[in-house]
Design a protein around this motif. Structure first.
Motif, short mmCIF file in Angstrom:
data_model
loop_
_atom_site.label_atom_id
_atom_site.label_comp_id
_atom_site.label_asym_id
_atom_site.label_seq_id
_atom_site.Cartn_x
_atom_site.Cartn_y
_atom_site.Cartn_z
N LEU A 54 51.66 42.43 38.82
CA LEU A 54 51.21 41.41 38.86
C LEU A 54 49.53 41.79 38.28
O LEU A 54 48.99 40.36 37.86
CB LEU A 54 49.85 41.27 40.74
CG LEU A 54 51.50 40.95 42.27
CD1 LEU A 54 50.85 41.39 43.17
CD2 LEU A 54 51.69 39.88 41.74
N GLN A 55 48.95 42.78 37.95
CA GLN A 55 47.86 43.05 36.94
C GLN A 55 48.77 41.69 35.69
O GLN A 55 48.05 41.60 34.78
CB GLN A 55 47.24 43.69 36.81
CG GLN A 55 46.86 43.94 38.46
CD GLN A 55 45.92 46.00 37.95
OE1 GLN A 55 46.89 46.40 38.08
NE2 GLN A 55 44.87 45.29 37.56
N ASP A 57 50.56 39.60 35.18
CA ASP A 57 50.51 37.68 35.31
C ASP A 57 48.99 37.48 35.22
O ASP A 57 48.83 36.63 34.83
CB ASP A 57 51.53 37.65 36.68
CG ASP A 57 53.12 37.54 36.37
OD1 ASP A 57 53.22 36.59 35.09
OD2 ASP A 57 53.50 38.39 36.87
N ASN A 58 48.29 38.20 36.11
CA ASN A 58 46.24 37.63 36.64
C ASN A 58 46.60 37.66 34.80
O ASN A 58 45.07 36.88 34.52
CB ASN A 58 46.34 38.98 37.21
CG ASN A 58 44.75 38.77 36.99
OD1 ASN A 58 43.78 39.53 37.34
ND2 ASN A 58 44.71 37.36 37.62
N ASP A 61 46.24 34.97 33.23
CA ASP A 61 45.66 33.95 33.02
C ASP A 61 43.67 34.28 32.75
O ASP A 61 43.63 32.93 32.44
CB ASP A 61 45.34 33.77 34.98
CG ASP A 61 46.37 33.39 36.09
OD1 ASP A 61 47.00 32.61 34.82
OD2 ASP A 61 47.01 33.45 36.98
N LEU A 80 43.31 39.57 40.12
CA LEU A 80 43.18 40.83 40.68
C LEU A 80 43.60 42.15 40.30
O LEU A 80 44.36 42.63 40.25
CB LEU A 80 44.82 40.32 41.00
CG LEU A 80 45.07 38.60 41.33
CD1 LEU A 80 47.04 38.30 41.30
CD2 LEU A 80 45.36 38.88 42.58
N PRO A 135 43.13 34.16 43.09
CA PRO A 135 44.75 34.11 43.37
C PRO A 135 44.60 34.77 45.12
O PRO A 135 45.32 34.17 45.50
CB PRO A 135 45.08 34.30 42.67
CG PRO A 135 44.13 35.48 41.49
CD PRO A 135 42.49 34.36 42.22
N ALA A 160 45.01 29.74 37.33
CA ALA A 160 45.36 31.31 38.14
C ALA A 160 47.27 30.58 38.10
O ALA A 160 47.57 31.10 39.08
CB ALA A 160 44.67 31.27 39.64
N SER A 163 49.50 33.67 38.38
CA SER A 163 49.12 34.96 39.08
C SER A 163 49.22 34.54 40.78
O SER A 163 50.15 34.44 41.09
CB SER A 163 47.12 34.99 38.89
OG SER A 163 46.91 35.45 38.15
N ASN A 164 49.32 32.93 41.15
CA ASN A 164 50.07 32.47 42.45
C ASN A 164 51.18 32.01 42.43
O ASN A 164 51.07 32.68 43.15
CB ASN A 164 48.86 31.08 42.36
CG ASN A 164 47.41 31.13 42.51
OD1 ASN A 164 47.21 32.51 42.78
ND2 ASN A 164 46.79 30.00 42.70
#
Length: 430
Positions: A54-55, A57-58, A61, A80, A135, A160, A163-164
Motif C-alpha cells: 500500500l505504501q 501505491d501511496n 500519489d 498512508l 485515503p 489519492a 492509494s484509493n
C-alpha cells in the motif's frame, strides 16, 4: 473508464454504479452480524498484510502531489503510514467488536387498542461519499458501511487515486472472502469530476450523500444535490479558558488543541481567555505557540499581554479572523469578560463543530454544555478528541453540523434510520 470520458459514458458509468449498489444494499441489509463482522476482521488482516504494498501505491500519489506543489498540510493528509494503516485496521476490529444495532427494536409500548408500537433500526440503503485527500477515509467509510448493513459508492480525490484503488481492492477481497456482495463498496475509478454531478442527482439509487473535504466542495454538493446531504462546512473550533481554571491544565490542553496537528477540522482555531486569568495564562501559552511558530492574531488586550513573549508572531485580528478556519499554524486570540461573553462569541462566530471550556467552575461548565450550540461541546479537554474513533464509534463517516439527521461524528447509527413496527393479535380499528 478513463479520466477523459464522454458525458454519455460518465452518465452510464454512474448509473451502473448506482444500480449495482442498490442491488447490493438489499443483500447487505439482510446479512447476519457474524458475516459482517467476519468481513471487518478480514479487512483488518488484509490491511496489515499489505502495508508495504500500500505504501508503494501511496508513494505515487505523494510524488504527484509534491510535483504539483500541493501545500504541505494537504500532502500530510495523503500519507498512508504504517501507523495510519494500523489505526484503520484497529477501527475495523473495534467495529467488529461492537454490538450490531441493525434490527434493534426500541420504545415498544402497549397502546389502549391492544397493539404494541416500537421502532426498529434499519440501514439507510445506499450512501454516496465524496471526499478529498485522506485515503484512509476509504477504509473508514467502507468499514462503517459494512457494519451498518449499507452499500456505498466512494469518490475520492484525484490526488489519492492510486492509494484509493489499492485500498478498494482489499475491501472487495474482504467482502467476497466473507460471502458478501463485491459491489457493496464501490470506488469511482475515474477522476472525471462529472461523475460527482451524476452521483448527487440519482435519488433512485442513492439515499444520502456525504461530502467530506474543503468548503468549496461541500458548498457545491449542498447546492446541487437532489438527495439529502450530511455535511459540515467549516471547523472553526474554540477553546475558552475560564476564570477560574487550572492554569497548567489549560496551557497543556490549549497547546494540544491547536498544535497536535494543524490540518484536521477539530483543531482549535480560536482561543478565548477570561480577563481574570489572562495575565497568568497568556504568556505561558504564548511562549509555547512562539516556539512552535504559531502566528497569533490578537485583540488589543491579548496583544498587549503577549507583547512580552520573546519571538511571538503577533498580528492584529480582523473581524474575519473570528470566523476563520485556518488549518495552519495560526490562531485567533480574544479576551472576554467571562462565560457569558464566551458563549455569545462562540454562538455567533463558531461553525458549530466543536467548542471547549477549560474551567474549575461546575456551574460554568454546565451552562457551557447547555448553551453552546455546537455538534460537540467539551469540558476540560482538547477539541482534537472530536473524532469517531476517539468517541468509540469505531470510525466515522464524517462530522455533521446539521441538526437533522445526524449531528457530530457520524458513526453506525448515523447511517441508519428508524421505522415503526407494530405488533398485534388481530386487533381492528373501530
Amino acid at each position: 473508464m478513463t479520466a477523459t470520458s464522454t458525458s454519455a459514458a460518465i452518465s452510464d458509468y454512474a448509473h451502473t454504479l448506482g444500480a449495482q449498489a442498490k442491488a447490493a444494499s438489499a443483500l447487505m441489509a439482510s446479512a447476519s452480524t457474524a458475516v459482517k463482522n467476519r468481513a471487518l476482521k478480514r479487512l483488518a488482516v488484509l490491511l496489515r498484510d499489505n502495508t508495504a504494498a500500500l505504501q508503494i501505491d501511496n508513494a505515487k500519489d505523494l510524488d504527484r502531489a509534491r510535483a504539483a506543489g500541493l501545500a504541505a498540510p494537504l500532502v500530510d493528509r495523503l500519507k498512508l503510514t504504517p501507523a495510519v494503516l494500523e489505526t484503520c485496521a484497529q477501527g475495523c476490529e473495534q467495529l467488529a467488536a461492537m454490538a450490531d444495532v441493525i434490527g434493534e427494536v426500541v420504545g415498544m409500548k402497549q397502546q389502549p387498542s391492544g397493539i404494541r408500537v416500537g421502532q426498529m433500526r434499519v440501514p439507510i440503503g445506499v450512501f454516496g461519499m465524496i471526499f478529498e485527500s485522506r485515503p484512509n477515509v476509504t477504509i473508514e467509510a467502507a468499514s462503517l458501511s459494512i457494519k451498518s448493513g449499507n452499500a456505498c459508492i466512494l469518490r475520492g480525490g484525484s490526488e489519492a487515486i492510486d492509494s484509493n484503488k489499492a485500498l478498494a481492492l482489499l475491501v472487495e477481497q474482504a467482502l467476497v472472502d466473507s460471502g458478501l456482495p463485491a459491489h457493496a463498496v464501490q470506488l469511482v475509478q475515474t477522476t472525471d469530476r462529472a461523475v460527482v454531478g451524476e452521483l448527487i442527482t440519482m435519488p433512485q439509487f442513492v439515499d444520502v450523500i456525504i461530502p467530506r473535504g474543503g468548503k468549496g466542495l461541500i458548498e457545491r454538493i449542498s447546492r446541487d444535490a437532489k438527495v439529502p446531504v450530511i455535511k459540515h462546512l467549516d471547523g472553526n473550533c474554540h477553546t475558552y479558558v475560564d476564570d477560574p481554571c487550572d492554569i497548567a491544565m489549560a496551557v497543556a490542553v490549549a497547546d494540544n488543541a491547536k498544535t497536535q496537528k494543524y490540518s484536521p477540522c477539530n483543531a482549535s482555531e480560536s482561543l478565548l481567555v477570561a480577563r481574570g486569568v489572562a495575565a497568568e495564562f497568556l504568556p505561558k501559552i504564548g511562549a509555547i505557540y512562539a516556539a512552535k511558530g504559531v502566528e497569533m492574531r490578537c485583540c488589543p488586550g491579548s496583544k498587549a499581554i503577549l507583547a512580552s513573549v520573546p519571538g511571538a508572531n503577533l498580528q492584529d485580528a480582523s473581524e474575519q479572523d473570528w470566523f476563520e478556519e485556518y488549518l495552519a499554524p495560526i490562531i485567533s486570540i480574544r479576551l472576554v469578560d467571562g462565560v457569558d461573553e464566551a458563549i455569545g462569541h462562540i454562538n455567533h462566530y463558531s461553525s458549530h463543530h466543536t467548542d471547549a471550556i477549560l474551567t474549575r467552575d461546575h456551574m460554568h461548565a454546565q451552562r457551557f454544555l447547555r448553551e453552546v450550540d455546537s455538534a460537540s461541546v467539551m469540558v476540560n479537554t482538547s477539541t482534537r478528541f472530536a473524532d469517531g474513533f476517539e468517541y468509540g464509534l469505531g470510525a466515522e463517516i464524517g462530522i455533521s453540523t446539521d441538526k437533522f439527521h445526524a449531528r457530530g461524528p457520524v458513526g453506525i447509527e448515523g447511517l441508519t434510520s428508524l421505522k415503526y413496527v407494530v405488533l398485534g393479535q388481530g386487533e381492528v380499528r373501530g
